[in-house]
Design a protein around this motif. Sequence first.
Motif, mmCIF file in Angstrom:
data_model
loop_
_atom_site.group_PDB
_atom_site.id
_atom_site.type_symbol
_atom_site.label_atom_id
_atom_site.label_comp_id
_atom_site.label_asym_id
_atom_site.label_seq_id
_atom_site.Cartn_x
_atom_site.Cartn_y
_atom_site.Cartn_z
ATOM 1 N N VAL A 1 0.862 -1.178 0.000
ATOM 2 C CA VAL A 1 0.000 0.000 0.000
ATOM 3 C C VAL A 1 0.898 1.227 0.000
ATOM 4 C CG1 VAL A 1 -1.940 -1.113 1.169
ATOM 5 C CG2 VAL A 1 -0.155 0.010 2.528
ATOM 6 N N GLY A 2 0.325 2.368 -0.349
ATOM 7 C CA GLY A 2 1.069 3.608 -0.297
ATOM 8 C C GLY A 2 0.937 4.256 1.065
ATOM 9 N N GLY A 3 2.033 4.815 1.550
ATOM 10 C CA GLY A 3 2.009 5.481 2.849
ATOM 11 C C GLY A 3 3.410 5.677 3.380
ATOM 12 N N LEU A 4 3.502 6.189 4.586
ATOM 13 C CA LEU A 4 4.789 6.452 5.224
ATOM 14 C C LEU A 4 4.855 5.753 6.572
ATOM 15 C CD1 LEU A 4 5.132 10.285 4.490
ATOM 16 C CD2 LEU A 4 6.178 8.395 3.227
ATOM 17 N N ARG A 5 6.082 5.390 6.958
ATOM 18 C CA ARG A 5 6.321 4.733 8.241
ATOM 19 C C ARG A 5 6.438 5.780 9.355
ATOM 20 N NH1 ARG A 5 10.498 2.761 4.819
ATOM 21 N NH2 ARG A 5 11.949 3.960 6.113
ATOM 22 N N GLU A 6 6.364 5.319 10.591
ATOM 23 C CA GLU A 6 6.491 6.230 11.729
ATOM 24 C C GLU A 6 7.861 6.909 11.756
ATOM 25 O OE1 GLU A 6 4.474 7.487 14.036
ATOM 26 O OE2 GLU A 6 2.817 6.503 12.979
ATOM 27 N N ASP A 7 8.919 6.173 11.404
ATOM 28 C CA ASP A 7 10.254 6.784 11.416
ATOM 29 C C ASP A 7 10.353 7.894 10.368
ATOM 30 O OD1 ASP A 7 10.248 4.098 9.879
ATOM 31 O OD2 ASP A 7 11.900 5.166 8.941
ATOM 32 N N GLN A 8 9.640 7.746 9.242
ATOM 33 C CA GLN A 8 9.661 8.783 8.222
ATOM 34 C C GLN A 8 8.910 10.032 8.675
ATOM 35 O OE1 GLN A 8 8.067 6.046 5.203
ATOM 36 N NE2 GLN A 8 9.884 6.483 3.959
ATOM 37 N N PHE A 9 7.780 9.829 9.356
ATOM 38 C CA PHE A 9 7.077 10.986 9.916
ATOM 39 C C PHE A 9 7.938 11.682 10.964
ATOM 40 C CE2 PHE A 9 3.018 9.093 8.315
ATOM 41 C CZ PHE A 9 2.581 10.208 7.607
ATOM 42 N N ALA A 10 8.683 10.902 11.750
ATOM 43 C CA ALA A 10 9.576 11.502 12.749
ATOM 44 C C ALA A 10 10.640 12.361 12.063
ATOM 45 C CB ALA A 10 10.229 10.407 13.589
ATOM 46 N N PHE A 11 11.166 11.872 10.950
ATOM 47 C CA PHE A 11 12.169 12.637 10.200
ATOM 48 C C PHE A 11 11.572 13.942 9.691
ATOM 49 C CE2 PHE A 11 14.137 13.830 6.167
ATOM 50 C CZ PHE A 11 15.481 13.907 6.528
ATOM 51 N N LEU A 12 10.384 13.872 9.082
ATOM 52 C CA LEU A 12 9.753 15.078 8.553
ATOM 53 C C LEU A 12 9.408 16.063 9.659
ATOM 54 C CD1 LEU A 12 7.341 13.552 5.876
ATOM 55 C CD2 LEU A 12 9.432 14.850 5.447
ATOM 56 N N GLU A 13 8.907 15.558 10.777
ATOM 57 C CA GLU A 13 8.532 16.434 11.883
ATOM 58 C C GLU A 13 9.748 17.172 12.440
ATOM 59 O OE1 GLU A 13 6.649 13.621 14.398
ATOM 60 O OE2 GLU A 13 4.763 13.614 13.261
ATOM 61 N N ALA A 14 10.912 16.514 12.426
ATOM 62 C CA ALA A 14 12.128 17.148 12.928
ATOM 63 C C ALA A 14 12.759 18.067 11.892
ATOM 64 C CB ALA A 14 13.131 16.073 13.351
ATOM 65 N N TYR A 15 12.670 17.703 10.619
ATOM 66 C CA TYR A 15 13.432 18.409 9.589
ATOM 67 C C TYR A 15 12.682 19.588 8.966
ATOM 68 C CZ TYR A 15 16.168 19.141 5.330
ATOM 69 O OH TYR A 15 16.908 19.693 4.316
ATOM 70 N N LEU A 16 11.402 19.417 8.645
ATOM 71 C CA LEU A 16 10.677 20.460 7.922
ATOM 72 C C LEU A 16 10.722 21.825 8.610
ATOM 73 C CD1 LEU A 16 7.531 18.539 6.578
ATOM 74 C CD2 LEU A 16 9.519 19.309 5.273
ATOM 75 N N PRO A 17 10.561 21.905 9.940
ATOM 76 C CA PRO A 17 10.574 23.230 10.577
ATOM 77 C C PRO A 17 11.923 23.940 10.488
ATOM 78 C CG PRO A 17 9.506 21.607 11.992
ATOM 79 C CD PRO A 17 10.183 20.845 10.901
ATOM 80 N N THR A 18 12.985 23.220 10.157
ATOM 81 C CA THR A 18 14.318 23.835 10.102
ATOM 82 C C THR A 18 14.634 24.417 8.731
ATOM 83 O OG1 THR A 18 15.527 21.839 9.384
ATOM 84 C CG2 THR A 18 15.069 22.071 11.742
ATOM 85 N N ILE A 19 13.805 24.152 7.732
ATOM 86 C CA ILE A 19 14.092 24.602 6.368
ATOM 87 C C ILE A 19 13.711 26.075 6.237
ATOM 88 C CG2 ILE A 19 13.558 24.258 3.926
ATOM 89 C CD1 ILE A 19 12.857 21.350 4.599
ATOM 90 N N PRO A 20 14.584 26.912 5.695
ATOM 91 C CA PRO A 20 14.235 28.333 5.502
ATOM 92 C C PRO A 20 12.941 28.480 4.702
ATOM 93 C CG PRO A 20 16.578 28.006 5.131
ATOM 94 C CD PRO A 20 15.986 26.631 5.308
ATOM 95 N N LYS A 21 12.128 29.436 5.097
ATOM 96 C CA LYS A 21 10.793 29.586 4.527
ATOM 97 C C LYS A 21 10.802 29.995 3.060
ATOM 98 C CE LYS A 21 8.699 28.648 8.411
ATOM 99 N NZ LYS A 21 7.968 27.345 8.567
ATOM 100 N N ASP A 22 11.916 30.527 2.579
ATOM 101 C CA ASP A 22 11.942 30.984 1.189
ATOM 102 C C ASP A 22 12.399 29.898 0.219
ATOM 103 O OD1 ASP A 22 14.561 30.860 2.037
ATOM 104 O OD2 ASP A 22 15.172 32.732 1.070
ATOM 105 N N LYS A 23 12.621 28.680 0.711
ATOM 106 C CA LYS A 23 13.089 27.614 -0.160
ATOM 107 C C LYS A 23 11.934 26.768 -0.680
ATOM 108 C CE LYS A 23 17.885 26.811 1.181
ATOM 109 N NZ LYS A 23 18.918 25.759 1.337
ATOM 110 N N LEU A 24 12.100 26.296 -1.900
ATOM 111 C CA LEU A 24 11.183 25.312 -2.461
ATOM 112 C C LEU A 24 11.482 23.963 -1.805
ATOM 113 C CD1 LEU A 24 9.093 24.484 -4.672
ATOM 114 C CD2 LEU A 24 11.061 24.009 -6.156
ATOM 115 N N VAL A 25 10.453 23.293 -1.313
ATOM 116 C CA VAL A 25 10.613 21.987 -0.679
ATOM 117 C C VAL A 25 9.952 20.946 -1.585
ATOM 118 C CG1 VAL A 25 10.124 20.564 1.348
ATOM 119 C CG2 VAL A 25 10.654 23.005 1.620
ATOM 120 N N VAL A 26 10.765 20.110 -2.204
ATOM 121 C CA VAL A 26 10.289 19.100 -3.147
ATOM 122 C C VAL A 26 10.336 17.739 -2.481
ATOM 123 C CG1 VAL A 26 10.594 18.062 -5.416
ATOM 124 C CG2 VAL A 26 11.198 20.467 -5.055
#
Length: 511
Positions: free
Chosen positions: A247-272
């Motif tokens: 099935v399509g989806g994400l694991r808990e460890d991947q959500f943990a990575f995104l939750e930790a990393y996304l807030p650190t990205i400068p707001k003016d950057k494109l996030v792909v």
Amino acid sequence: MRPSLLTALLTALLLACVPFAASASCADGVVFLDSNGNGQQDVGEKPLAGIRVSDGEHIVSTGKDGRYRLPASNQPNIFIIKPAGYSALKRGDGLPDIWRPQVGEGDQLCRPFALKLEKNPPSSFQALLLADSQTSTELDVGYFERDIIEPLRGKHQARLGMTLGDITNDDPSLYPALTKAVTSLGVPWLHVPGNHDMDVGASSDADSLVSFHRQLGPDTYAWEEASMVFIGMDDIIAQPGQKPAYVGGLREDQFAFLEAYLPTIPKDKLVVLGFHIPLFDHVYRAEDRARLFKLLEQVPHPLIVSGHTHNQSQVFWGAAQGWNGAKPLHEYNVGAACGAFWSGVKDAQGIPDTTMADGTPNGYGLLNVRPQGQYSVEYRVARAPADQQIALHAPKVLRQGAYPAWGIYANVFMGYEGLPVEFRVDGGEWQPMKQVKQADPRLLVENIADDLASELRGYDRSPEAVPSSHLWRAALPTKLSEGEHAVEVRATLNGVEYRSQASYRLQTARP
């Protein structure tokens, strides 16, 4: 006997001056500035502080001494998040040297991570987007190289490339040949796993990507450029022995990575975010999509790129689909490099036609990145001019004066709902065409030809045509003079007008 304080201080000082040696565990190590690019920390080469290192779940930063230590985990790989302004060295196979196995295998001890300073990294640049090279044999690899790669060598403007899954068709032994092909383009190449990159015979999701991890790297990672961050993620949850098998989806460890990393990205950057399974696929877990949306709604400039469908489409997620960001979330589902699995009639060069079921020819995408989160996406048909963006189908002859029931069809490969597409006859006034959810008649012709043929026309038949998400139709006028009439169709994509031409003939007839 305990050492004296002076002895301890001298020992610590000596250790600080000695380059960090390879170790068996990659959960702790060092990142350094590789001035001469030899991949070894020579005397005088400085450690790098503030470089983020991850196992795909946890993220830590190097200290002043360039050292990092990750918590214990079951993650298979350790990787550095390549920062903007630095370049990664190449591995022996040409891929960027940004990952290590969690534990060195056999005599392969974990080496320090080396980065080089990059002079004047551009804030505007282009990236190559490939989806589903999906080779089953060495013959398919040859098709891929001649159809997609060779025409790009020395002629592209990209500084980064990525393949969005289904790199092979269940055969990891083809990875080296495919890696050699894509790295011959001379840019760092990143990979996202697909459902056909899972190891046949895997007993669980946890061990489904052993071959991918060993040869192509982590299934979750991030790569930073001056005005963009690319996050590659495995979004396939394997379910061996079940139906469906994934099935399509994400694991808990991947959500943990995104939750930790996304807030650190400068707001003016494109996030792909690069996935294989598109978020709109029927196998995608709705709860995972909703959770991902919540995270991305805090990102000012998000973009999703995906593969898997062997069709091409652009989706703009909105409130009706559960997205509540400041602007619609754009997902570009990239047409497959292998098209319809290398099927159809071969051309003069011996390469199958391999048009996809929605009428899109096989090819690759382009991502144009600009500062302040601005971007555009394009599509290139394999071995075709850049302006080949619209394919037309029209009848050859109609009865003069007949009821105008027969139309011209325009397949705009990068079309999307609401895109204005217009036509005109004999240089007259431009008139709107209507978007229709129908099969492309061009492919229907191939289907009929396959049906009527008494012998196979190719190794595999063209796929059965399915309704296209980017097809437009207009009725052709019949109350014109007898003879040939020229038809033009136009559409504007990313500020560029594209046109395509066809013709039909009006003939007088008696009952």
